[in-house]
Design an enzyme around this catalytic site. Structure first.
Site, PDB file in Angstrom:
ATOM      1  N   LYS A  52       0.840  -1.201   0.000  1.00  0.00           N
ATOM      2  CA  LYS A  52       0.000   0.000   0.000  1.00  0.00           C
ATOM      3  C   LYS A  52       0.879   1.257   0.000  1.00  0.00           C
ATOM      4  CE  LYS A  52      -3.718  -2.548   2.248  1.00  0.00           C
ATOM      5  NZ  LYS A  52      -4.450  -2.891   3.479  1.00  0.00           N
ATOM      6  N   GLN A  96      -4.171  -1.549   9.807  1.00  0.00           N
ATOM      7  CA  GLN A  96      -4.143  -2.890   9.213  1.00  0.00           C
ATOM      8  C   GLN A  96      -4.676  -3.922  10.211  1.00  0.00           C
ATOM      9  OE1 GLN A  96      -3.402  -3.412   6.019  1.00  0.00           O
ATOM     10  NE2 GLN A  96      -3.703  -5.621   6.145  1.00  0.00           N
ATOM     11  N   ASP A 119     -10.648   2.797   4.254  1.00  0.00           N
ATOM     12  CA  ASP A 119     -10.852   1.343   4.230  1.00  0.00           C
ATOM     13  C   ASP A 119     -12.347   1.004   4.156  1.00  0.00           C
ATOM     14  OD1 ASP A 119      -8.852  -0.559   4.117  1.00  0.00           O
ATOM     15  OD2 ASP A 119      -8.261  -0.295   6.212  1.00  0.00           O
TER      16      ASP A 119
HETATM   17  N1  GUN Z   1      -6.721  -6.971   6.585  1.00  0.00           N
HETATM   18  C1  GUN Z   1      -7.146  -7.721   5.537  1.00  0.00           C
HETATM   19  N2  GUN Z   1      -7.686  -6.941   4.578  1.00  0.00           N
HETATM   20  C2  GUN Z   1      -7.605  -5.674   5.027  1.00  0.00           C
HETATM   21  C3  GUN Z   1      -7.999  -4.424   4.474  1.00  0.00           C
HETATM   22  O1  GUN Z   1      -8.553  -4.308   3.370  1.00  0.00           O
HETATM   23  N3  GUN Z   1      -7.733  -3.333   5.253  1.00  0.00           N
HETATM   24  C4  GUN Z   1      -7.146  -3.436   6.473  1.00  0.00           C
HETATM   25  N4  GUN Z   1      -6.949  -2.312   7.159  1.00  0.00           N
HETATM   26  N5  GUN Z   1      -6.787  -4.576   7.010  1.00  0.00           N
HETATM   27  C5  GUN Z   1      -6.992  -5.691   6.279  1.00  0.00           C
END
Ligand code: GUN
Length: 295
Positions: A52, A96, A119
């Site tokens: 990311k 995350q 998100d």
């Molecule tokens: N863990 C698994 N997928 C995601 C996501 O799309 N965003 C975040 N913040 N954590 C995750």
């Protein structure tokens, strides 16, 4: 059978975003800025957050990565989220998941300013999505919609079976594909671990979205000829033939299922890169939107 190529599709979308960022900067507008928080050192989470941040750099976004020890308190993490809420230079905040067991993800997510919830996990964001109001869409479902759009796959009237009812993927996907929109207007069945006749459900599907988190769970005998398969799973399995001793597979038994499909996403290089596109598009939207409603 056509492969739905997440790498190629996301590259095109990222080019459009990159151009828009250049124009934004040229017009004196703010550079989009994503702040990511990673708690602990789960290798998969490290890899996701790393991609990311790398993508932010590629697109000309600003990024901040806050790495925190696994043993920080919930209060400390909340303080960091609130600090980022108040930081006017930050447009999007991502924490995350999963978090260490002593920290409640709900408490943390509920304290992200919805205007920075790129998100798409906050209850206000998800509530707006449910009602069809403009909102950030959760990154993976958004990425899947972008993929369907890119390949001009019209799911109107199709029977869509979603396997897995997580808050992040399955549940929002069921809302998005059943609403009166494009892509949308599908007839959706949301299956889960208590579904009795999963095989029959899947066999009747025109499109299957597998988001159950179990390697190769969807087998060829569960798939109708000509079905569309979207594989959200990212599972690491042992593979002594690889130098690393392991490899990534999806929730779908790709080799057995692919010959029976009209379209299928591979793992890796399918939904994964599209999820990052969804996140980046949300961050760009956040940067362009006025803020201050929730302060
Ligand atoms: N863990 C698994 N997928 C995601 C996501 O799309 N965003 C975040 N913040 N954590 C995750």
């Amino acid at each position: 059978m056509q492969i739905l190529d997440g790498t190629a599709t996301s590259a095109q979308i990222k080019e459009q975003i990159k151009k828009e960022v250049i124009d934004l900067k040229a017009s004196g507008s703010k550079t989009p800025h994503l702040a990511a928080i990673l708690v602990g050192n789960n290798p998969a989470s490290e890899a996701y957050v790393g991609s990311k941040v790398k993508t932010c750099n590629e697109l000309g976004f600003d990024s901040t990565l806050l790495r925190l020890d696994a043993d920080i308190s919930e209060k400390y993490l909340l303080d960091q989220v609130r600090r980022l809420n108040e930081d006017d230079s930050v447009d999007g905040i991502l924490v995350q998941l999963p978090l260490p067991g002593h920290i409640s993800p709900d408490v943390i997510i509920n304290n992200i300013n919805p205007e920075k919830d790129v998100d798409g996990f906050h209850p206000i964001t998800q509530g707006k999505m449910l009602l069809g109001q403009p909102s950030f869409l959760p990154a993976t479902p958004y990425g899947i919609l972008l993929m369907l759009e890119h390949y001009k796959i019209d799911v109107t009237g199709m029977h869509c079976v979603i396997v897995g009812r997580s808050n992040i993927v399955g549940t929002p996907m069921s809302v998005l594909l059943s609403r009166n929109a494009n892509p949308g207007n599908a007839t959706v069945t949301l299956c889960h671990s208590k579904t009795r006749n999963l095989k029959e459900m899947c066999k009747s599907a025109d499109i299957i979205i597998a988001a159950i988190g179990r390697p190769k769970y969807i087998t060829a005998d569960m798939v109708k000829e000509g079905a569309i398969i979207i594989d959200v799973g990212i599972n690491r399995i042992d593979d002594p033939s690889k130098k690393s001793g392991s490899r990534l597979v999806g929730d779908v038994d790709f080799d057995a299922v692919a010959p029976h499909c009209s379209y299928i996403t591979p793992v890796p290089k399918g939904v994964g890169p599209m999820t990052i596109c969804g996140l980046m598009k949300n961050t760009l939207t956040a940067a362009k939107q006025p803020k201050g409603k929730y302060n």
